[in-house]
Design a protein around this motif. Sequence first.
Motif, PDB file in Angstrom:
ATOM      1  N   THR A   1       2.272   7.766  -1.375  1.00  0.00           N
ATOM      2  CA  THR A   1       2.646   7.258  -2.757  1.00  0.00           C
ATOM      3  C   THR A   1       1.474   6.875  -3.650  1.00  0.00           C
ATOM      4  N   GLY A   2       0.060   7.072  -3.168  1.00  0.00           N
ATOM      5  CA  GLY A   2      -1.169   6.675  -3.508  1.00  0.00           C
ATOM      6  C   GLY A   2      -0.973   4.958  -3.489  1.00  0.00           C
ATOM      7  N   ILE A   3      -2.017   4.372  -4.124  1.00  0.00           N
ATOM      8  CA  ILE A   3      -2.137   2.824  -4.000  1.00  0.00           C
ATOM      9  C   ILE A   3      -1.017   2.328  -4.807  1.00  0.00           C
ATOM     10  N   VAL A   4      -0.421   1.381  -4.112  1.00  0.00           N
ATOM     11  CA  VAL A   4       0.808   0.525  -4.742  1.00  0.00           C
ATOM     12  C   VAL A   4       0.451  -0.885  -4.976  1.00  0.00           C
ATOM     13  N   ASP A   5       0.156  -1.150  -6.464  1.00  0.00           N
ATOM     14  CA  ASP A   5      -0.309  -2.714  -6.604  1.00  0.00           C
ATOM     15  C   ASP A   5       0.473  -3.638  -6.147  1.00  0.00           C
ATOM     16  N   SER A   6       1.854  -3.474  -6.207  1.00  0.00           N
ATOM     17  CA  SER A   6       2.723  -4.548  -5.950  1.00  0.00           C
ATOM     18  C   SER A   6       2.625  -5.209  -4.403  1.00  0.00           C
ATOM     19  N   ILE A   7       1.939  -4.383  -3.544  1.00  0.00           N
ATOM     20  CA  ILE A   7       1.925  -4.968  -2.279  1.00  0.00           C
ATOM     21  C   ILE A   7       0.576  -5.205  -1.766  1.00  0.00           C
ATOM     22  N   LEU A   8      -0.216  -5.351  -2.709  1.00  0.00           N
ATOM     23  CA  LEU A   8      -1.624  -5.770  -2.356  1.00  0.00           C
ATOM     24  C   LEU A   8      -1.819  -7.335  -1.962  1.00  0.00           C
ATOM     25  N   PHE A   9      -0.986  -8.224  -2.313  1.00  0.00           N
ATOM     26  CA  PHE A   9      -0.995  -9.755  -2.086  1.00  0.00           C
ATOM     27  C   PHE A   9       0.321  -9.889  -1.527  1.00  0.00           C
ATOM     28  N   PRO A  10       0.802  -9.932  -0.323  1.00  0.00           N
ATOM     29  CA  PRO A  10       1.888 -10.230   0.305  1.00  0.00           C
ATOM     30  C   PRO A  10       2.336 -11.889   0.214  1.00  0.00           C
ATOM     31  N   ALA A  11       1.049 -12.475   0.404  1.00  0.00           N
ATOM     32  CA  ALA A  11       1.244 -13.884   0.341  1.00  0.00           C
ATOM     33  C   ALA A  11      -0.050 -14.728  -0.088  1.00  0.00           C
ATOM     34  N   GLU A  12      -0.011 -15.683  -0.660  1.00  0.00           N
ATOM     35  CA  GLU A  12      -1.163 -16.473  -1.066  1.00  0.00           C
ATOM     36  C   GLU A  12      -2.387 -16.257  -0.526  1.00  0.00           C
ATOM     37  N   ASN A  13      -2.426 -16.360   0.933  1.00  0.00           N
ATOM     38  CA  ASN A  13      -3.664 -16.217   1.606  1.00  0.00           C
ATOM     39  C   ASN A  13      -3.791 -14.861   2.458  1.00  0.00           C
ATOM     40  N   VAL A  14      -2.958 -14.115   2.216  1.00  0.00           N
ATOM     41  CA  VAL A  14      -2.491 -12.791   2.724  1.00  0.00           C
ATOM     42  C   VAL A  14      -2.785 -11.673   1.774  1.00  0.00           C
ATOM     43  N   PHE A  15      -3.901 -10.593   2.046  1.00  0.00           N
ATOM     44  CA  PHE A  15      -4.141  -9.507   1.430  1.00  0.00           C
ATOM     45  C   PHE A  15      -3.846  -8.197   2.035  1.00  0.00           C
ATOM     46  N   ALA A  16      -3.600  -7.191   1.653  1.00  0.00           N
ATOM     47  CA  ALA A  16      -3.357  -5.838   2.429  1.00  0.00           C
ATOM     48  C   ALA A  16      -4.246  -4.847   1.876  1.00  0.00           C
ATOM     49  N   ILE A  17      -4.770  -3.872   2.733  1.00  0.00           N
ATOM     50  CA  ILE A  17      -5.837  -2.983   2.129  1.00  0.00           C
ATOM     51  C   ILE A  17      -5.461  -1.647   3.203  1.00  0.00           C
ATOM     52  N   GLY A  18      -6.146  -0.399   2.812  1.00  0.00           N
ATOM     53  CA  GLY A  18      -5.881   0.652   3.506  1.00  0.00           C
ATOM     54  C   GLY A  18      -4.777   1.368   3.320  1.00  0.00           C
ATOM     55  N   GLU A  19      -4.334   2.319   4.334  1.00  0.00           N
ATOM     56  CA  GLU A  19      -3.231   2.994   4.414  1.00  0.00           C
ATOM     57  C   GLU A  19      -1.747   2.563   3.865  1.00  0.00           C
ATOM     58  N   GLY A  20      -1.766   1.041   4.537  1.00  0.00           N
ATOM     59  CA  GLY A  20      -0.357   0.293   4.634  1.00  0.00           C
ATOM     60  C   GLY A  20      -0.445   0.201   2.948  1.00  0.00           C
ATOM     61  N   VAL A  21      -1.108   0.025   2.033  1.00  0.00           N
ATOM     62  CA  VAL A  21      -0.951  -0.185   0.690  1.00  0.00           C
ATOM     63  C   VAL A  21      -1.034   1.252  -0.095  1.00  0.00           C
ATOM     64  N   GLY A  22      -1.289   2.292   0.750  1.00  0.00           N
ATOM     65  CA  GLY A  22      -1.361   3.707   0.026  1.00  0.00           C
ATOM     66  C   GLY A  22      -2.517   4.280  -0.164  1.00  0.00           C
ATOM     67  N   SER A  23      -3.631   3.614   0.274  1.00  0.00           N
ATOM     68  CA  SER A  23      -4.884   4.115   0.075  1.00  0.00           C
ATOM     69  C   SER A  23      -5.422   5.588   0.718  1.00  0.00           C
ATOM     70  N   VAL A  24      -4.538   6.560   0.466  1.00  0.00           N
ATOM     71  CA  VAL A  24      -4.667   7.820   1.135  1.00  0.00           C
ATOM     72  C   VAL A  24      -4.290   8.633  -0.170  1.00  0.00           C
ATOM     73  N   LEU A  25      -5.139   9.809  -0.423  1.00  0.00           N
ATOM     74  CA  LEU A  25      -5.097  10.784  -1.241  1.00  0.00           C
ATOM     75  C   LEU A  25      -3.800  11.403  -1.212  1.00  0.00           C
ATOM     76  N   PRO A  26      -2.868  11.307  -2.190  1.00  0.00           N
ATOM     77  CA  PRO A  26      -1.837  11.985  -1.998  1.00  0.00           C
ATOM     78  C   PRO A  26      -1.648  13.615  -1.872  1.00  0.00           C
ATOM     79  N   LEU A  27      -2.310  14.107  -2.467  1.00  0.00           N
ATOM     80  CA  LEU A  27      -2.534  15.779  -2.637  1.00  0.00           C
ATOM     81  C   LEU A  27      -2.974  16.169  -1.099  1.00  0.00           C
ATOM     82  N   THR A  28      -4.096  15.538  -0.827  1.00  0.00           N
ATOM     83  CA  THR A  28      -4.740  15.904   0.349  1.00  0.00           C
ATOM     84  C   THR A  28      -4.425  15.513   1.841  1.00  0.00           C
ATOM     85  N   GLY A  29      -4.193  14.238   1.647  1.00  0.00           N
ATOM     86  CA  GLY A  29      -3.764  13.520   2.701  1.00  0.00           C
ATOM     87  C   GLY A  29      -4.946  12.803   3.436  1.00  0.00           C
TER      88      GLY A  29
END
Length: 345
Positions: free
Chosen positions: A226-254
């Motif tokens: 998907t590429g980076i998905v902005d809407s899931i970077l902050f699942p809760a007030e004191n919870v962040f998400a980073i890396g592949e779980g939020v789409g930090s993978v280059l979509p064309l090359t993997g």
Amino acid sequence: MEFSRINIIGAGPAGASLAFFLSSLGYSNITVYESSKILGSKPCGMAVPASIKDLIKLENEHIINEIKGYRLFIDGKLLHEDISGTHWGYIINKQKFLEDLVSDVEVKREHLKINLDELSKRKDDLYVIAAGIYWNGSPKERLNAVEATVNVYNWNEPSIIQIWFDTKLMGYYWAFPHSEKKVNIGVGGFEDFFSLKARLIKFIKKIGSVEKMEPEKILGSQIVSTGIVDSILFPAENVFAIGEGVGSVLPLTGEGIRPSIQMAKIFSENISSKELFIQNLKSSTLYKTSKIQRKILSILKQMPPFLRNKIMRSIPKDIMIKIGLGSYSENDVNKLKLILKTFQV
């Protein structure tokens, strides 16, 4: 923001590098949770571009092989190559690399359940989800990939990687040599694992220099596309998400190792403020590249294979390289737009 403890869930490239960056900045209140017995166990080609050294140090023991050239094919025909000895990147020992990144922080080899309601109650602690595709909140739009590291009789060019784009598959095969006697070979695309495994076995047989193919040693995994998905970077007030779980993978090359490290570095430098993190993430090359590649991928997926072939053949070599490395400029993007417009896309 000040937290009594920084809890990082997952010790893959994003989580391990975040722990390393924060430790380097003087944070000592870090705990990494990792349920896998072996770090870096998710199958991948383990190739990273040379620019990774601008982000983080690679020790000699982390490097399996240096990439000093490439051959790029499309539908079986050579498209571009560079075998001049230019230093393009590395094949790394991902397990050793990740282990060393977390060597100076507390690592608990256990599963920390990601219950957002429960975690949000612990307001004195910060939680960073870096669990990749294993987090149930990660994007479900994914491609599949299978790979195997095989022994070969002789790989004549052990520093040259090879990539074969297949426009019918909407994906590519790769061969990343570890040495003259060992090569990682794989295929990724928008097909199920069974089909990709059959493709890989056929492809390995076609190469012809493999000593013995053991299908049971073929490993597979999903890759977020998907590429980076902005809407899931902050699942809760004191919870962040980073890396592949939020789409930090280059979509064309993997490519996922370096983008996850890039995101972890941005987060580590802006941990005190959500606003600063978002601001610096969105202004980063990583974010812009992610969004551009996502758009290109969406366009290519809607095309028939013959048109994909024509478009890829029309992309100049220098821009094709920049796409592969994820390092193109606004001018390069404009050139790509003109190419797509030529094909009335």
